[in-house]
Write a protein that holds these residues in place. Sequence first.
Motif, mmCIF file in Angstrom:
data_model
loop_
_atom_site.group_PDB
_atom_site.id
_atom_site.type_symbol
_atom_site.label_atom_id
_atom_site.label_comp_id
_atom_site.label_asym_id
_atom_site.label_seq_id
_atom_site.Cartn_x
_atom_site.Cartn_y
_atom_site.Cartn_z
ATOM 1 N N LYS A 459 -74.498 -31.517 -10.907
ATOM 2 C CA LYS A 459 -74.705 -32.414 -9.762
ATOM 3 C C LYS A 459 -74.543 -33.882 -10.159
ATOM 4 C CE LYS A 459 -78.873 -32.451 -7.912
ATOM 5 N NZ LYS A 459 -80.020 -32.106 -7.075
ATOM 6 N N GLN A 504 -89.758 -37.518 -7.783
ATOM 7 C CA GLN A 504 -89.160 -38.748 -8.308
ATOM 8 C C GLN A 504 -87.656 -38.552 -8.459
ATOM 9 O OE1 GLN A 504 -90.661 -41.607 -8.689
ATOM 10 N NE2 GLN A 504 -92.688 -40.777 -8.179
ATOM 11 N N HIS A 507 -81.785 -41.614 -7.190
ATOM 12 C CA HIS A 507 -80.668 -41.914 -6.278
ATOM 13 C C HIS A 507 -81.050 -41.568 -4.853
ATOM 14 C CE1 HIS A 507 -78.334 -42.065 -9.961
ATOM 15 N NE2 HIS A 507 -78.981 -40.961 -10.283
HETATM 16 P P1 ADP Z 1 -83.247 -33.619 -7.897
HETATM 17 O O1 ADP Z 1 -82.213 -33.050 -8.776
HETATM 18 O O2 ADP Z 1 -83.656 -32.727 -6.788
HETATM 19 O O3 ADP Z 1 -83.019 -35.028 -7.513
HETATM 20 P P2 ADP Z 1 -84.848 -33.374 -10.266
HETATM 21 O O4 ADP Z 1 -86.328 -33.355 -10.430
HETATM 22 O O5 ADP Z 1 -84.104 -32.170 -10.716
HETATM 23 O O6 ADP Z 1 -84.583 -33.675 -8.752
HETATM 24 O O7 ADP Z 1 -84.304 -34.616 -11.026
HETATM 25 C C1 ADP Z 1 -84.945 -35.852 -10.862
HETATM 26 C C2 ADP Z 1 -83.951 -36.971 -11.087
HETATM 27 O O8 ADP Z 1 -83.568 -37.002 -12.446
HETATM 28 C C3 ADP Z 1 -82.667 -36.796 -10.376
HETATM 29 O O9 ADP Z 1 -82.757 -37.286 -9.046
HETATM 30 C C4 ADP Z 1 -81.683 -37.615 -11.201
HETATM 31 O O10 ADP Z 1 -81.766 -38.970 -10.854
HETATM 32 C C5 ADP Z 1 -82.204 -37.435 -12.577
HETATM 33 N N1 ADP Z 1 -81.470 -36.396 -13.311
HETATM 34 C C6 ADP Z 1 -81.828 -35.107 -13.474
HETATM 35 N N2 ADP Z 1 -80.937 -34.432 -14.211
HETATM 36 C C7 ADP Z 1 -79.977 -35.326 -14.560
HETATM 37 C C8 ADP Z 1 -78.772 -35.272 -15.315
HETATM 38 N N3 ADP Z 1 -78.362 -34.136 -15.905
HETATM 39 N N4 ADP Z 1 -78.026 -36.392 -15.421
HETATM 40 C C9 ADP Z 1 -78.428 -37.534 -14.856
HETATM 41 N N5 ADP Z 1 -79.557 -37.661 -14.124
HETATM 42 C C10 ADP Z 1 -80.317 -36.565 -13.965
#
Ligand code: ADP
Length: 555
Positions: A459, A504, A507
């Motif tokens: 994602k 949290q 984006h």
């Molecule tokens: P979601 O994916 O539903 O937004 P998560 O708890 O899985 O919520 O992740 C929290 C936040 O961490 C994400 O919104 C993103 O900003 C950041 N994040 C998570 N995984 C990654 C990744 N692999 N690369 C960059 N940012 C990430």
Amino acid sequence: MAETIPVITEDPRLELISQQLVNFANADFSSELNISEQRDSIDSIIIGLNLLGEELKAHIAQAQLREADLKEALHRLNVAQHLSHIGSWEWNIPENKIEWTDELFRLYGRERGSFETTFENYLNCIHPEDRDFVNGKIQNAYQDHQPFDFFHRIMRADGIVRIHHSRGEVFTGADDRPYKMTGTAQDVTAIKEAESKTHRLAAIVESSSDAIISKTLKGYITSWNRKAEEIFGYTADEIVGKHVSILFPEERLSEEEAIMQEIRDGRSVINYETIRKRKDGTPFNVAITISPILDSQKRITGVSKVARDITEKKEAEEKLQRYTQELEYKNNETRQFTYVASHDLQEPLRTISNYIGLLANDYTGKFDKNGDLYIKFISRGAERMQVLIHDLLEYTRIENDNLITDVDLAALLKDIVENMQSTIVANNAVITVDSLPVIKGYHTRMNSLFQNLISNSIKFRKKNVAPVIHINATDKGNSWLFIVKDNGIGIEKDYYEKIFMLFQRLHTRNTYEGTGIGLSHCKKIVELRGGKIWVESVPGEGSTFYVELPKKVIL
Ligand code: ADP
């Protein structure tokens, strides 16, 4: 005219007399000489000789008796000296001759005959560090004619160091000059060691952070350390000799008898939590350990009591209990919330979604432009809400998965990749997996963990760059370290911790879809398994998620 000297003719009795004198000289008094018919002067000599023989015989018998007594006394002295480890010596000053008793030789580990008992040799037996001191003491005693009494170390012939107690006195003659010194030496090593052990123990008792008290079997206090003074407020002088009940609040007085019964039965009372009273009357919580004091015959002669002020501990326990209750209350609330979310919220939401669907089908194009847009917004909002509720339910449901099994992570990752095939293809993602171990754990949790991490990596990809994700594991002995590495947008250092918190996100939904639950879900799974999860990243280059799981399962 000169008198003529009578010529003594040869008389056989003279021969007998001469023989008898030889017998006497050989201490043979067994025979007497007979007196002749002549009754002359030779007979008088014989009578005198017989009397002399009788007397000598009696004297010698007496001397023999005295000698036996003396030997017996000397033997007794030796035994006594041996038993008490006391040796003695006598120094004949004019002749400079020093006599040592057997025990003194034994104490110095020397052999009579191969060790000359001179003063110099004696000094050489003294421990080198004490030699000047001992010499000084003896010299002073000699000069001042004063008795001496001191402790010092000696070195036995075998090199073993012992502690001696030396005592002695000086004898002076009519001219006021010393003619004799006598003294004793006692091996007091065991006594001194016991003393220093007692001192050490006393120091430990004094510096203990617990109150240490001893009392008689009848409950009268016999000792009281510094901490007892501090905790109870009485000084040792004030309380030693008083009855221990002085420390009991009225309502606890009956405890003493019950405790003493245990002690009399030879048992200890360990960490008994109760209440005692300070000097100013204030009650406080104590944990007490009471044990019998036994003598060498294992008879109970007293009681020792160790008391610890546990006021703070009790307060902490009460606080913990309050927190636990609050936590339980909050947990209940969460469970109720889950119930509300699953039943009460999902149902009306489904109704809204259904009717919005119907509205969109039947009325799109029949409203004005804004009307169509609002219907779109409402239906998207309802969809998002359904995802949110679903994720939230997943999060709160983790604890219900309680079947620990062997989880083959290689097979698990294969399934995940297969299930995500359409997303992988749509994003042109490349996923590589090194060999992974079989670990103990909850299958569904491990599935959620890796699926969440992988779907995030896809994602949060960079625009126009195909996602490349690599998964591997390192054996760290007691734990496994799993790594999920991507080439996505990365995360600023400031957010390394924030992203693991519930809801949290970094984006807006317009940029990246999501609920902000995924990583908190991962964190909960990992921590329930006794592990850790963290991230490292270079913004713009990619992120690496680390999951460390102990090999032993902590439930
Ligand atoms: P979601 O994916 O539903 O937004 P998560 O708890 O899985 O919520 O992740 C929290 C936040 O961490 C994400 O919104 C993103 O900003 C950041 N994040 C998570 N995984 C990654 C990744 N692999 N690369 C960059 N940012 C990430």
